[in-house]
Structures are given as structure tokens and as C-alpha cells.
Design a protein around this motif. Structure first.
Motif, short mmCIF file in Angstrom:
data_model
loop_
_atom_site.label_atom_id
_atom_site.label_comp_id
_atom_site.label_asym_id
_atom_site.label_seq_id
_atom_site.Cartn_x
_atom_site.Cartn_y
_atom_site.Cartn_z
N ASP A 29 57.19 12.58 -9.48
CA ASP A 29 56.48 13.59 -8.69
C ASP A 29 56.14 14.83 -9.50
OD1 ASP A 29 59.12 14.37 -8.91
OD2 ASP A 29 59.15 15.35 -6.95
N LYS A 30 56.55 14.85 -10.79
CA LYS A 30 56.14 15.94 -11.68
C LYS A 30 55.01 15.41 -12.56
CE LYS A 30 59.79 18.55 -10.58
NZ LYS A 30 60.49 17.52 -9.80
N ILE A 31 53.87 16.04 -12.50
CA ILE A 31 52.73 15.47 -13.22
C ILE A 31 52.40 16.17 -14.53
CG2 ILE A 31 51.74 14.51 -11.12
CD1 ILE A 31 49.69 16.74 -11.10
N LEU A 32 52.83 17.42 -14.69
CA LEU A 32 52.38 18.18 -15.86
C LEU A 32 53.40 18.16 -16.99
CD1 LEU A 32 50.89 21.36 -14.12
CD2 LEU A 32 49.70 19.27 -14.82
N PRO A 33 52.89 18.13 -18.26
CA PRO A 33 53.79 18.21 -19.40
C PRO A 33 54.34 19.63 -19.57
CG PRO A 33 51.51 18.25 -20.14
CD PRO A 33 51.47 18.06 -18.64
N ARG A 34 55.57 19.74 -20.08
CA ARG A 34 56.16 21.04 -20.37
C ARG A 34 55.98 21.32 -21.85
NH1 ARG A 34 56.25 19.59 -15.24
NH2 ARG A 34 57.72 20.78 -13.99
N ALA B 46 47.88 34.31 -10.50
CA ALA B 46 47.31 35.66 -10.48
C ALA B 46 46.27 35.81 -9.37
CB ALA B 46 46.67 35.97 -11.84
N ASN B 47 45.59 34.71 -9.06
CA ASN B 47 44.56 34.72 -8.02
C ASN B 47 45.16 34.61 -6.62
OD1 ASN B 47 41.66 34.59 -7.37
ND2 ASN B 47 42.12 32.49 -6.68
N ARG B 48 46.49 34.52 -6.54
CA ARG B 48 47.25 34.34 -5.30
C ARG B 48 47.06 32.94 -4.72
NH1 ARG B 48 47.44 40.17 -2.16
NH2 ARG B 48 48.01 41.33 -4.04
N THR B 49 45.83 32.55 -4.41
CA THR B 49 45.60 31.20 -3.90
C THR B 49 45.02 30.33 -5.01
OG1 THR B 49 43.39 31.75 -3.15
CG2 THR B 49 45.17 31.99 -1.54
N GLY B 50 45.16 29.03 -4.83
CA GLY B 50 44.59 28.10 -5.81
C GLY B 50 44.24 26.79 -5.12
N GLY B 51 43.62 25.91 -5.87
CA GLY B 51 43.22 24.62 -5.31
C GLY B 51 44.28 23.57 -5.59
N LEU B 52 44.73 22.90 -4.53
CA LEU B 52 45.75 21.87 -4.67
C LEU B 52 45.11 20.53 -5.01
CD1 LEU B 52 48.79 21.05 -4.30
CD2 LEU B 52 48.24 20.61 -1.90
N SER B 53 45.64 19.89 -6.05
CA SER B 53 45.16 18.56 -6.43
C SER B 53 46.37 17.69 -6.75
CB SER B 53 44.24 18.65 -7.65
OG SER B 53 44.95 19.18 -8.76
N GLY B 54 46.12 16.43 -7.09
CA GLY B 54 47.21 15.53 -7.45
C GLY B 54 47.56 14.57 -6.32
N PRO B 55 48.53 13.68 -6.57
CA PRO B 55 48.88 12.65 -5.59
C PRO B 55 49.13 13.20 -4.18
CG PRO B 55 50.02 12.25 -7.65
CD PRO B 55 49.31 13.55 -7.81
N ALA B 56 49.59 14.44 -4.08
CA ALA B 56 49.89 15.02 -2.77
C ALA B 56 48.68 15.01 -1.84
CB ALA B 56 50.40 16.46 -2.94
N ILE B 57 47.47 15.10 -2.38
CA ILE B 57 46.29 15.21 -1.51
C ILE B 57 45.59 13.87 -1.30
CG2 ILE B 57 45.94 17.59 -2.31
CD1 ILE B 57 43.29 16.60 -3.65
N HIS B 58 46.10 12.80 -1.91
CA HIS B 58 45.39 11.53 -1.84
C HIS B 58 45.15 11.00 -0.41
CE1 HIS B 58 44.97 7.08 -2.28
NE2 HIS B 58 43.98 7.51 -3.02
N PRO B 59 46.17 11.03 0.45
CA PRO B 59 45.91 10.55 1.82
C PRO B 59 44.84 11.37 2.55
CG PRO B 59 48.27 10.73 1.41
CD PRO B 59 47.57 11.42 0.27
N GLY C 29 43.60 12.96 -5.98
CA GLY C 29 44.91 12.35 -6.22
C GLY C 29 44.90 10.94 -6.73
N VAL C 30 43.80 10.50 -7.32
CA VAL C 30 43.78 9.13 -7.86
C VAL C 30 44.60 9.07 -9.15
CG1 VAL C 30 42.35 7.29 -8.82
CG2 VAL C 30 41.55 8.58 -6.83
N ALA C 31 45.64 8.26 -9.14
CA ALA C 31 46.49 8.12 -10.33
C ALA C 31 46.54 6.69 -10.84
CB ALA C 31 47.90 8.62 -10.05
#
Lengths: 304, 267
Positions: free
Chosen positions: B50-55, A211-224, A246-248
């Protein structure tokens, strides 16, 4: 036989281990205390609090993306008085350090919230959120210009009764410059990275997913990105750096530590596995044993 | 420490329609099995890393003695498609049991209509079974067309009325059209329980409010944590939340089932 030493010290505060929660993913710990012993964490970093209750953004507030997620919660929180009365009270008997994240829409907001929390015994440190991409006024506006960041850091640190961590945004051209501005302003430590601003579009509906159009990206994708920025920031300042993004697992955490972080935070990985932070702590211990290293402190910034 | 994340084995899998699947999951040997209230749900994790969230998926049936839960879900995106591609014998990571279900006690002795639309249909089956002998239940199940699912199970569990948008089976129209047709014949419900798409829930809410009928709605929202920590899945409420001080509730932990007069289905 004694095991390896996982303790770290950040701005005069001693942590049993370097693993914390990332603000906004863990509430104040109550919900996840039903899954594991949250007293084992190095620290609980609470969801951001402001002077008065904030409603946050309309829904949808979250969306999944490849190896990550976007959120635009908008810092919904009960305000500092309820936070002290209910959340801090809950944390009273939890045997770990408490870092309270503070957000605001104006300098005065930050100052009054910091002042209010400064006298609370249960608060060990304050983390100042000048990097949330999801609220229209304030927040990230304080974290993208080194001069503005210096000013607000300076004003906060003059009145804060607790050590201050400035949480930096990755949505800047030169992270080293921002780290230096926070240090010059008197910050006791810096933490990074907050989320990267992103957007997702629903192709079938031809609308924005959030709804906010933009959001903050987190998760393994941003770790590097986090590893790179922690490395650059750690080389730019003398104050301690807390790394997140992105620490998992323990490998991810160790990368940030080797890049220069004295502490690490687990964020959205908690949604995938509630006790991720505990796995990270155990994994770091196993790594130290496997490599015959006596203290995790020997690893901080060891790759340079 | 009451909540858990655990691995459950898929013991049965069945494709019900082009995009609707039914899976039966068996609890692990160590698992402590607690009763499940209809309307509660689990978070199901897609197998791909690569999917992290529960459904969030509602409980369609629960067989305590056999240690089984049944889930019926629609393949809406690649995560649910990955779940649907698993085979019997594979394991699924599951978070739960989550959320608050229907208040069975409030329905005791009442003539109760269960309204299910689309993928809101499955949880009504477990509710119908639980209400058997407790309330006088009629199920109104709304489908798009003749590609129905679970109808035989519903017919075995209670009186069942079918509605289809194209009129291919049962009443032409939606579940509320079917309910109103019955109401005109004199069978008026004393309580409503509904789960389905937002326009349907809005219509049911209006119907119940105008007639002052006890009504529970099960809401759906995009979720992240599923346990009330992240505040990703809120809905508007009439009164301020005691803790948060704003008129919002968390769908995952305060709901997903709400009494209709408590929620505002607009943003």
C-alpha cells in the motif's frame, strides 16, 4: 500463429495497444526512456502544456497517502514553444502515438495553445485538461459546470486541427452530465478520471502537508471510483472513453475496459514501477490468450 | 537504458540509535555495477504494497568489489519503519543510482570541511572516504545529543569534530559553531560540503557566501518519481532553468547536490 489483436481505434486514430501514460506522471517520456522502450506504449500522453512557462506551486508538492498519493505540482511546464522545440523533437523518432495535454487559465489560453499544436505533425491528438484541481485560475473551473464545459469544448473543437479528448474531473456530482456536455460540445473522446481533491494534515506539526493545502489524490485508492465513473460516462455518450485512475496492473486496466474504456492510462503506478505500462500490455495479451479472445476490442464495455 | 529498478538483498542490518538504522545491500548477480559519486542516492521502496513511492536515501558507503552499498536512514514514518522491520536475507526494491553528487575534481587539493547534521551525516562518510588522498578533509558532525552514530567510521576515515546541541559530546552547538571555533584557531576551509536540515543549510550558505568559499549543498525534498519526470521535488534557483524557463531545479535529477550560489533556500 498470430497473437491476439491489442489494437484499438479512438476517434479515427489507431493505437497498437490500448495502454497509455496518464498526463503529468511521465513528462514527455525522456526520463522513463532510460528504463524501458517507450515505443512499446500505445500512446504517450504528455504533461500539460500552456501558452507560456508556468512555475507551478511551492513545495512540498507531493505526499504519500494510504494506497495512493496527493500531488499539487500546479502544472509546472516550459510553455508550448519550448515544448514543441524540445519535447516534440525528442518524441520524433519514438514509434508510438503522441497525445499532448493542454492546460490554460482562460479560454484564450486554451485556444491559442490548441491552435499552435494543431499544425504540429508529431501530435496525434490533444487532451484538454479542464480538471486539474491544483491551479487557482482556470483548469478545473472549466470542468465542473456542464454549461461552461460545453462552451469551452465547442470553441476548442471548432479550431483544433487534431482530434480532441476532454479530460474530465471526478470532483462533480453527476459525471454522466459532464460527459454529455463534452460530447455535445464536439469532443472526439473523453478521458477520466483526473485526480480527486484531497488534503493531508501533519498532526505533529499541526500544518498542511502540501504547501497548496489541497492536492489531487491518485493511485490504487481511487481505482474503484474510476471504474464506476468510466462505466457511467461510457453509458452516457457514444464517443470513446479513455479510462484512468489507479491502474497498477492488467487486472485494473481490464476492469476499466470492461466498464467501457477503449483505452487505459497508467498514472502514478509508474513511480512504483517504471515499466508498469509494459506489464499491463503483456498482462492484457496473456488474458486474451488465456480466454481465447481474438481482440481486446471485444472486451470494451462487455460488462453492462 | 541506463537506469534500473532492482531487488537487492539485505546482508547486514544494525540499529544505530533509537531511530537510525544501517543496512548493507548486495547487488543481484545480474546487476551491472557502475561507480557511485558521493551525494548520489537510491529510491528505496517500503515492502508493504500500500506504499507506492520510493524513499530517497543517500549512499553512505559503496564497496564495488564486494557489490555492496550501505544506507543509513531514520525511521520518520510508517514507510521507513516497514523498511527497518525487514531482516537480513530479505530483499528490498531499489531504484537507482539517482541524482548528481559532489564534484570531487573541484575539491582536489583543497582544505575541505564536510558538514553533516542529523540524517544529513551518512552521505558525508562516503564523501570523506572518496576525498581521502585528494583533499585535506575535516568532518564536522552535528548531533542533537549523546545518541551519536557513525562516529567511529568517521574517525577512521578523516579528522572529525563532533558537535552536539546539548553539549554532551564535543563542541556545544551546531556544526557551524564547531567550524567557526576552528576557523578562529586559524584553520579556515577553502571548500565546504554540507548536508542536513534546512536551517543548517541556510546558515552554511550564508557563511560560504560572506567569505566567498566554494560550497556544495545537498538538498532534501519530498519526492515522487525520483527521476525528474513528475516535478514534485523542485527547489528555487537563481537563474531560469534552460528547459522549463522558470527559476526552479529538480532536486532529484539536477541535484540533490548544488553549488550554493545557484540555489535560493526560501520559497
Amino acid at each position: 500463429m498470430n497473437g491476439p489483436d491489442l489494437s484499438v481505434e479512438i476517434a479515427g486514430v489507431r493505437f497498437e495497444n490500448p495502454v497509455m501514460t496518464a498526463s503529468g506522471t511521465f513528462g514527455s517520456g525522456r526520463e522513463y526512456s532510460e528504463f524501458f522502450d517507450i515505443g512499446r506504449l500505445g500512446a504517450i500522453v504528455t504533461k500539460g502544456v500552456s501558452t507560456v512557462p508556468w512555475e507551478g506551486n511551492p513545495v512540498p508538492r507531493v505526499a504519500e497517502t494510504p494506497s495512493g498519493m496527493l500531488n499539487a505540482i500546479g502544472l509546472q511546464n516550459p510553455g508550448v514553444e519550448t515544448f514543441i522545440r524540445e519535447d516534440l523533437a525528442f518524441l520524433k523518432d519514438v514509434g508510438t502515438k503522441v497525445i499532448v495535454n493542454v492546460c490554460g487559465k482562460s479560454t484564450e489560453d486554451y485556444l491559442s495553445c490548441v491552435e499552435r499544436l494543431g499544425s504540429e505533425e508529431r501530435v496525434d491528438m490533444l487532451e484538454i485538461n479542464v480538471s486539474c484541481p491544483n491551479v487557482k485560475e482556470g483548469a478545473i473551473a472549466f470542468g465542473q459546470d456542464p454549461k461552461v464545459l460545453f462552451d469551452i469544448t465547442d470553441r476548442i473543437c471548432r479550431i483544433a486541427g487534431k482530434p480532441v479528448i476532454m479530460k474530465l474531473s471526478p470532483n462533480v456530482t453527476d459525471i454522466a452530465e459532464m460527459a454529455r456536455a463534452a460530447e455535445a460540445g464536439g469532443a472526439d473522446a473523453i478521458s477520466l478520471i483526473n485526480t480527486l481533491t484531497g488534503m493531508k494534515i501533519d498532526v505533529e506539526k499541526r500544518t498542511f502537508v502540501l504547501a497548496n493545502r489541497t492536492g489531487g489524490l491518485s493511485g490504487p485508492a481511487i481505482h474503484p471510483v474510476a471504474v464506476r465513473m468510466v462505466y457511467q460516462a461510457a453509458h452516457a455518450v457514444r464517443i470513446p472513453v479513455i479510462g484512468m485512475g489507479g491502474v497498477a496492473d492488467a487486472q485494473d486496466a481490464l476492469e476499466l475496459i470492461l466498464a467501457g474504456a477503449s483505452g487505459v492510462a497508467v498514472g502514478s503506478a509508474v513511480f512504483n514501477r517504471p515499466d508498469t505500462a509494459i506489464q499491463v500490455i503483456d498482462g492484457i495479451r496473456d488474458y486474451l490468450i488465456r480466454h481465447g479472445i481474438g481482440s481486446v476490442r471485444e472486451l470494451i464495455g462487455a460488462v453492462c | 537504458m541506463a537506469k534500473t529498478q532492482s531487488l537487492m538483498a539485505i546482508v547486514e542490518k544494525e540499529k544505530l540509535t533509537e531511530d537510525i538504522y544501517r543496512i548493507k545491500l548486495k547487488y543481484g548477480r545480474e546487476a551491472k555495477i557502475e561507480d557511485i559519486i558521493p551525494g548520489q542516492f537510491v529510491g528505496v521502496y517500503p515492502p508493504q504494497k500500500d506504499k507506492i513511492l520510493p524513499r530517497p536515501v543517500s549512499i553512505c558507503d559503496f564497496e564495488k568489489e564486494e557489490r555492496l552499498i550501505t544506507l543509513v536512514f531514520r525511521t520518520a514514518g510508517c514507510g521507513t519503519r516497514d523498511i527497518a522491520s525487514l531482516r537480513e536475507g530479505d530483499e528490498l526494491k531499489v531504484l537507482g543510482i539517482l541524482g548528481n553528487g559532489y564534484d570531487i575534481e573541484q575539491l582536489r587539493g583543497k582544505k575541505t570541511a564536510l558538514l553533516g547534521g542529523g540524517i544529513g551525516i551518512p552521505p558525508m562518510l562516503y564523501l570523506a572516504k572518496k576525498l581521502s588522498g585528494i583533499a585535506d578533509v575535516t568532518c564536522y558532525m552535528g548531533y542533537r545529543d549523546s545518541h551519536t552514530f557513525l562516529l567511529d567510521d568517521f574517525k577512521a576515515a578523516s579528522k572529525t569534530v563532533t558537535a552536539t546541541e546539548d553539549g554532551s559530546i564535543g563542541v556545544k552547538g551546531n556544526v557551524l559553531d564547531a567550524l567557526q571555533a576552528d576557523a578562529q584557531k586559524g584553520t579556515f576551509p577553502e571548500a565546504l560540503c554540507a548536508c542536513g536540515p534546512l536551517p543548517m543549510l541556510r546558515a552554511v550558505q550564508r557563511f560560504a557566501a560572506e567569505r566567498d568559499i566554494l560550497c556544495f549543498l545537498s538538498l532534501e525534498e519530498r519526492m515522487a518519481c525520483g527521476v525528474g519526470a513528475c516535478l514534485g521535488c523542485v527547489c528555487r534557483t537563481v537563474s531560469e532553468d534552460e528547459h522549463f524557463g522558470v527559476p526552479l531545479a529538480r532536486v532529484c535529477t539536477d541535484g540533490p547536490v548544488f553549488e550554493q550560489s545557484q540555489v535560493v533556500l526560501e520559497w
